[in-house]
Design a protein around this motif. Structure first.
Motif, PDB file in Angstrom:
ATOM      1  N   LEU A   1       0.798  -1.219   0.000  1.00 14.07           N
ATOM      2  CA  LEU A   1       0.000   0.000   0.000  1.00 14.07           C
ATOM      3  C   LEU A   1       0.834   1.273   0.000  1.00 14.07           C
ATOM      4  O   LEU A   1       0.332   2.340  -0.382  1.00 14.07           O
ATOM      5  CB  LEU A   1      -0.937   0.005   1.207  1.00 14.07           C
ATOM      6  CG  LEU A   1      -2.003  -1.087   1.215  1.00 14.07           C
ATOM      7  CD1 LEU A   1      -2.762  -1.078   2.538  1.00 14.07           C
ATOM      8  CD2 LEU A   1      -2.952  -0.918   0.049  1.00 14.07           C
ATOM      9  N   GLY A   2       2.091   1.188   0.410  1.00 12.55           N
ATOM     10  CA  GLY A   2       2.922   2.385   0.502  1.00 12.55           C
ATOM     11  C   GLY A   2       3.113   3.093  -0.823  1.00 12.55           C
ATOM     12  O   GLY A   2       2.896   4.305  -0.935  1.00 12.55           O
ATOM     13  N   GLU A   3       3.493   2.346  -1.837  1.00 14.91           N
ATOM     14  CA  GLU A   3       3.775   2.960  -3.137  1.00 14.91           C
ATOM     15  C   GLU A   3       2.545   3.613  -3.763  1.00 14.91           C
ATOM     16  O   GLU A   3       2.604   4.778  -4.165  1.00 14.91           O
ATOM     17  CB  GLU A   3       4.389   1.919  -4.063  1.00 14.91           C
ATOM     18  CG  GLU A   3       4.867   2.499  -5.371  1.00 14.91           C
ATOM     19  CD  GLU A   3       5.508   1.466  -6.264  1.00 14.91           C
ATOM     20  OE1 GLU A   3       6.047   1.879  -7.299  1.00 14.91           O
ATOM     21  OE2 GLU A   3       5.468   0.259  -5.955  1.00 14.91           O
ATOM     22  N   PRO A   4       1.397   2.908  -3.853  1.00 13.20           N
ATOM     23  CA  PRO A   4       0.227   3.557  -4.464  1.00 13.20           C
ATOM     24  C   PRO A   4      -0.260   4.784  -3.694  1.00 13.20           C
ATOM     25  O   PRO A   4      -0.870   5.670  -4.259  1.00 13.20           O
ATOM     26  CB  PRO A   4      -0.856   2.481  -4.467  1.00 13.20           C
ATOM     27  CG  PRO A   4      -0.182   1.203  -4.168  1.00 13.20           C
ATOM     28  CD  PRO A   4       1.129   1.514  -3.537  1.00 13.20           C
ATOM     29  N   SER A   5       0.042   4.840  -2.401  1.00 12.85           N
ATOM     30  CA  SER A   5      -0.385   5.998  -1.610  1.00 12.85           C
ATOM     31  C   SER A   5       0.645   7.120  -1.646  1.00 12.85           C
ATOM     32  O   SER A   5       0.484   8.121  -0.954  1.00 12.85           O
ATOM     33  CB  SER A   5      -0.676   5.583  -0.166  1.00 12.85           C
ATOM     34  OG  SER A   5       0.525   5.235   0.487  1.00 12.85           O
ATOM     35  N   GLY A   6       1.702   6.952  -2.455  1.00 15.32           N
ATOM     36  CA  GLY A   6       2.701   8.001  -2.606  1.00 15.32           C
ATOM     37  C   GLY A   6       3.874   7.899  -1.661  1.00 15.32           C
ATOM     38  O   GLY A   6       4.674   8.823  -1.563  1.00 15.32           O
ATOM     39  N   ASP A   7       4.010   6.792  -0.955  1.00 11.01           N
ATOM     40  CA  ASP A   7       5.114   6.622  -0.008  1.00 11.01           C
ATOM     41  C   ASP A   7       5.987   5.445  -0.439  1.00 11.01           C
ATOM     42  O   ASP A   7       6.012   4.400   0.206  1.00 11.01           O
ATOM     43  CB  ASP A   7       4.561   6.423   1.394  1.00 11.01           C
ATOM     44  CG  ASP A   7       5.635   6.547   2.464  1.00 11.01           C
ATOM     45  OD1 ASP A   7       6.827   6.721   2.112  1.00 11.01           O
ATOM     46  OD2 ASP A   7       5.282   6.480   3.650  1.00 11.01           O
TER      47      ASP A   7
ATOM     48  N   SER B   1       7.373   1.751   1.364  1.00 11.31           N
ATOM     49  CA  SER B   1       7.184   0.503   0.640  1.00 11.31           C
ATOM     50  C   SER B   1       8.525  -0.209   0.466  1.00 11.31           C
ATOM     51  O   SER B   1       8.644  -1.409   0.744  1.00 11.31           O
ATOM     52  CB  SER B   1       6.541   0.780  -0.715  1.00 11.31           C
ATOM     53  OG  SER B   1       6.255  -0.416  -1.389  1.00 11.31           O
TER      54      SER B   1
END
Length: 107
Positions: free
Chosen positions: A15-21, A25
């Motif tokens: 979930l980190g990458e799709p949420s901009g983090d 991730s």
């Protein structure tokens, strides 16, 4: 329990990458790669994501890490991760320019 902790860590990694983090991730995938049994399919999944995210932020380090993986695992593990790692390795042979920083060091 250990399984729940791994599940939570994987969910956070996913979930980190799709949420901009992407940094979180990458950290989570690195931690998973460090604790999962080396050579197992889940380990190759974590390694793939570490290399993929590292390629976006630090291409020389990603290339070095891929070389090391290929020395240890010339076949790059089981599918689907071997195929994904081979594709990523080919992409690394054709580096993409990193975006230039904005003047003044800001985004």
């Amino acid at each position: 329990s250990g399984a729940r902790t791994l599940d939570v860590l994987k969910r956070l990694a996913e979930l980190g990458e799709p949420s901009g983090d992407a940094g979180t991730s990458l950290d989570c995938w690195r931690e998973l790669a460090a604790v999962l049994p080396q050579g197992e399919p889940e380990w190759f999944e974590a390694k793939y994501h570490v290399l993929r995210l590292l390629w976006k932020s630090d291409q020389p380090s990603a290339v070095l890490a891929m070389r090391q993986l290929k020395v240890l695992y010339p076949k790059l593990g089981p599918d689907p991760w071997a195929e994904k790692l081979r594709d990523l390795d080919l992409k690394m042979g054709r580096p993409e320019p990193l975006p230039k920083a904005a003047p003044g060091g800001g985004p």
